[in-house]
Design a protein around this motif. Structure first.
Motif, PDB file in Angstrom:
ATOM      1  N   ALA A  14     -50.602 -38.411  35.993  1.00 47.58           N
ATOM      2  CA  ALA A  14     -51.434 -37.839  37.030  1.00 47.58           C
ATOM      3  C   ALA A  14     -51.535 -36.322  36.767  1.00 47.58           C
ATOM      4  O   ALA A  14     -51.192 -35.935  35.751  1.00 47.58           O
ATOM      5  N   PRO A  15     -53.307 -35.945  37.450  1.00 50.55           N
ATOM      6  CA  PRO A  15     -53.213 -34.226  37.535  1.00 50.55           C
ATOM      7  C   PRO A  15     -51.783 -34.130  37.997  1.00 50.55           C
ATOM      8  O   PRO A  15     -50.448 -33.973  38.612  1.00 50.55           O
ATOM      9  N   GLN A  16     -51.836 -32.365  38.045  1.00 49.62           N
ATOM     10  CA  GLN A  16     -51.237 -31.144  38.385  1.00 49.62           C
ATOM     11  C   GLN A  16     -50.630 -31.968  39.276  1.00 49.62           C
ATOM     12  O   GLN A  16     -51.056 -32.264  40.731  1.00 49.62           O
ATOM     13  N   ILE A  17     -49.035 -31.958  39.560  1.00 51.50           N
ATOM     14  CA  ILE A  17     -47.277 -32.499  40.943  1.00 51.50           C
ATOM     15  C   ILE A  17     -47.291 -30.926  40.978  1.00 51.50           C
ATOM     16  O   ILE A  17     -46.869 -29.765  40.418  1.00 51.50           O
ATOM     17  N   SER A  18     -46.936 -31.321  42.259  1.00 48.87           N
ATOM     18  CA  SER A  18     -45.988 -30.557  43.251  1.00 48.87           C
ATOM     19  C   SER A  18     -44.883 -30.769  43.484  1.00 48.87           C
ATOM     20  O   SER A  18     -44.502 -31.515  43.041  1.00 48.87           O
ATOM     21  N   VAL A  19     -43.601 -29.735  43.923  1.00 46.98           N
ATOM     22  CA  VAL A  19     -42.664 -30.480  43.744  1.00 46.98           C
ATOM     23  C   VAL A  19     -42.701 -31.524  45.049  1.00 46.98           C
ATOM     24  O   VAL A  19     -41.314 -32.134  44.790  1.00 46.98           O
ATOM     25  N   ASP A  20     -43.870 -31.253  46.113  1.00 54.10           N
ATOM     26  CA  ASP A  20     -43.208 -32.178  46.806  1.00 54.10           C
ATOM     27  C   ASP A  20     -43.447 -33.615  46.015  1.00 54.10           C
ATOM     28  O   ASP A  20     -42.521 -35.004  46.413  1.00 54.10           O
ATOM     29  N   ASP A  21     -44.331 -33.304  45.096  1.00 50.01           N
ATOM     30  CA  ASP A  21     -44.787 -34.575  44.465  1.00 50.01           C
ATOM     31  C   ASP A  21     -43.559 -35.209  43.185  1.00 50.01           C
ATOM     32  O   ASP A  21     -43.432 -36.665  43.683  1.00 50.01           O
ATOM     33  N   ASN A  35     -43.717 -33.202  31.982  1.00 52.61           N
ATOM     34  CA  ASN A  35     -44.841 -32.144  31.961  1.00 52.61           C
ATOM     35  C   ASN A  35     -45.087 -31.600  30.392  1.00 52.61           C
ATOM     36  O   ASN A  35     -44.804 -31.050  29.344  1.00 52.61           O
ATOM     37  N   ASN A  36     -46.968 -31.971  30.784  1.00 52.59           N
ATOM     38  CA  ASN A  36     -47.190 -31.784  29.247  1.00 52.59           C
ATOM     39  C   ASN A  36     -48.803 -30.720  29.347  1.00 52.59           C
ATOM     40  O   ASN A  36     -49.263 -30.596  28.409  1.00 52.59           O
ATOM     41  N   ARG A  37     -48.209 -29.901  30.633  1.00 54.10           N
ATOM     42  CA  ARG A  37     -48.969 -28.639  31.032  1.00 54.10           C
ATOM     43  C   ARG A  37     -48.236 -27.507  30.975  1.00 54.10           C
ATOM     44  O   ARG A  37     -47.891 -27.494  30.584  1.00 54.10           O
ATOM     45  N   PRO A  38     -48.554 -26.685  29.708  1.00 53.26           N
ATOM     46  CA  PRO A  38     -48.437 -25.571  29.410  1.00 53.26           C
ATOM     47  C   PRO A  38     -48.235 -24.552  30.804  1.00 53.26           C
ATOM     48  O   PRO A  38     -48.456 -24.413  31.902  1.00 53.26           O
ATOM     49  N   ASP A  39     -47.647 -23.585  30.892  1.00 50.91           N
ATOM     50  CA  ASP A  39     -47.366 -22.533  32.591  1.00 50.91           C
ATOM     51  C   ASP A  39     -48.497 -22.008  32.004  1.00 50.91           C
ATOM     52  O   ASP A  39     -48.567 -20.984  30.934  1.00 50.91           O
ATOM     53  N   ASN A  40     -48.605 -21.471  33.477  1.00 47.03           N
ATOM     54  CA  ASN A  40     -49.379 -20.296  33.508  1.00 47.03           C
ATOM     55  C   ASN A  40     -50.971 -20.392  32.834  1.00 47.03           C
ATOM     56  O   ASN A  40     -51.268 -20.175  32.523  1.00 47.03           O
ATOM     57  N   GLU A  41     -51.742 -21.486  32.941  1.00 47.36           N
ATOM     58  CA  GLU A  41     -52.431 -22.094  32.549  1.00 47.36           C
ATOM     59  C   GLU A  41     -53.670 -21.914  33.024  1.00 47.36           C
ATOM     60  O   GLU A  41     -54.723 -21.574  33.090  1.00 47.36           O
ATOM     61  N   SER A  96     -55.307 -32.139  34.772  1.00 42.06           N
ATOM     62  CA  SER A  96     -55.902 -33.480  35.431  1.00 42.06           C
ATOM     63  C   SER A  96     -55.689 -35.492  34.874  1.00 42.06           C
ATOM     64  O   SER A  96     -55.414 -35.765  35.285  1.00 42.06           O
ATOM     65  N   GLY A  97     -54.770 -35.141  33.779  1.00 43.46           N
ATOM     66  CA  GLY A  97     -53.809 -36.666  33.452  1.00 43.46           C
ATOM     67  C   GLY A  97     -54.987 -36.893  31.895  1.00 43.46           C
ATOM     68  O   GLY A  97     -53.794 -37.199  31.326  1.00 43.46           O
ATOM     69  N   THR A  98     -55.067 -36.011  31.959  1.00 40.89           N
ATOM     70  CA  THR A  98     -55.996 -36.664  30.635  1.00 40.89           C
ATOM     71  C   THR A  98     -55.216 -36.344  28.877  1.00 40.89           C
ATOM     72  O   THR A  98     -55.531 -37.029  28.750  1.00 40.89           O
ATOM     73  N   ARG A  99     -54.661 -35.187  29.289  1.00 37.43           N
ATOM     74  CA  ARG A  99     -53.775 -34.751  27.830  1.00 37.43           C
ATOM     75  C   ARG A  99     -52.533 -35.963  27.908  1.00 37.43           C
ATOM     76  O   ARG A  99     -52.079 -36.716  27.003  1.00 37.43           O
ATOM     77  N   SER A 100     -52.033 -36.332  29.455  1.00 31.89           N
ATOM     78  CA  SER A 100     -51.040 -36.317  29.360  1.00 31.89           C
ATOM     79  C   SER A 100     -51.551 -38.810  28.569  1.00 31.89           C
ATOM     80  O   SER A 100     -50.759 -39.643  27.539  1.00 31.89           O
ATOM     81  N   ILE A 101     -52.011 -39.065  29.198  1.00 29.52           N
ATOM     82  CA  ILE A 101     -52.864 -40.231  28.723  1.00 29.52           C
ATOM     83  C   ILE A 101     -53.318 -40.404  27.214  1.00 29.52           C
ATOM     84  O   ILE A 101     -52.932 -41.407  26.570  1.00 29.52           O
ATOM     85  N   THR A 102     -53.655 -39.566  26.619  1.00 29.84           N
ATOM     86  CA  THR A 102     -54.546 -39.127  25.458  1.00 29.84           C
ATOM     87  C   THR A 102     -53.101 -38.977  24.767  1.00 29.84           C
ATOM     88  O   THR A 102     -52.989 -39.558  23.945  1.00 29.84           O
ATOM     89  N   THR A 103     -51.643 -38.390  25.121  1.00 34.08           N
ATOM     90  CA  THR A 103     -50.931 -38.207  23.987  1.00 34.08           C
ATOM     91  C   THR A 103     -49.727 -39.724  24.222  1.00 34.08           C
ATOM     92  O   THR A 103     -49.514 -40.167  22.684  1.00 34.08           O
ATOM     93  N   TRP A 104     -49.881 -40.206  25.323  1.00 32.86           N
ATOM     94  CA  TRP A 104     -49.025 -41.870  25.144  1.00 32.86           C
ATOM     95  C   TRP A 104     -50.244 -43.079  23.968  1.00 32.86           C
ATOM     96  O   TRP A 104     -49.257 -43.355  23.496  1.00 32.86           O
ATOM     97  N   SER A 105     -51.299 -43.057  24.862  1.00 28.73           N
ATOM     98  CA  SER A 105     -51.975 -43.634  23.428  1.00 28.73           C
ATOM     99  C   SER A 105     -52.130 -43.357  21.926  1.00 28.73           C
ATOM    100  O   SER A 105     -52.305 -44.688  21.992  1.00 28.73           O
ATOM    101  N   LEU A 106     -52.647 -42.371  21.656  1.00 26.00           N
ATOM    102  CA  LEU A 106     -51.784 -41.771  20.484  1.00 26.00           C
ATOM    103  C   LEU A 106     -50.702 -42.279  20.302  1.00 26.00           C
ATOM    104  O   LEU A 106     -50.400 -43.046  18.928  1.00 26.00           O
ATOM    105  N   GLY A 107     -49.698 -41.839  21.452  1.00 25.00           N
ATOM    106  CA  GLY A 107     -48.535 -42.334  20.065  1.00 25.00           C
ATOM    107  C   GLY A 107     -48.268 -44.170  20.444  1.00 25.00           C
ATOM    108  O   GLY A 107     -47.779 -45.081  18.820  1.00 25.00           O
TER     109      GLY A 107
END
Length: 135
Positions: A14-21, A35-41, A96-107
């Motif tokens: 997923a792209p960035q999620i919220s607490v409600d998500d 969570n594949n996103r660095p804080d304060n990006e 955007s979800g890209t780093r997440s799917i990229t990390t998973w797919s490389l694995g």
């Protein structure tokens, strides 16, 4: 608003999620969040601590593997280990979800679990072009 994109039965991105998500993810049956996103990006993004607190409150496992740019071999290995040990299904997110799917797919490719063509097809179905990553 939740934009969970199924990749396999065991993982969605997923792209960035919220607490409600996070609450919505729990309602949909997810059991782990990565969570594949660095804080304060970006200004205004929820912190990893906020998402982690929401995940724990919802009974979900939470892992933070921040990726800047392309994932490192260590980040890919860490993600593989999490996916092998954490309860599924898993929701992984970044901006955007890209780093997440990229990390998973490389694995998946490195471990031999899935071939590159299958991974590219799974990426396309989820709305991501992995051809630049997987050749």
């Amino acid at each position: 608003m939740a934009d969970f994109r199924p990749v396999t039965e065991d993982i969605s991105v997923a792209p960035q999620i919220s607490v409600d998500d996070v609450e919505e993810a729990a309602r949909q049956g997810f059991r782990t969040i990565i969570n594949n996103r660095p804080d304060n990006e970006e200004p205004g993004q929820p912190s990893g601590h906020q998402i982690e607190a929401a995940a724990k409150a919802a009974g979900l496992a939470y892992f933070h593997v921040p990726v800047r740019g392309s994932p490192t071999p260590e980040q890919v290995e860490t993600t593989n280990r999490i996916l092998a040990e954490a309860p599924a299904p898993v929701l992984a997110y970044c901006r955007s979800g890209t780093r997440s799917i990229t990390t998973w797919s490389l694995g998946q490719a490195v471990s031999g679990a899935r071939g590159r063509d299958e991974l590219k097809a799974l990426g396309r179905q989820a709305g991501y072009d992995l051809s630049g990553v997987l050749g």
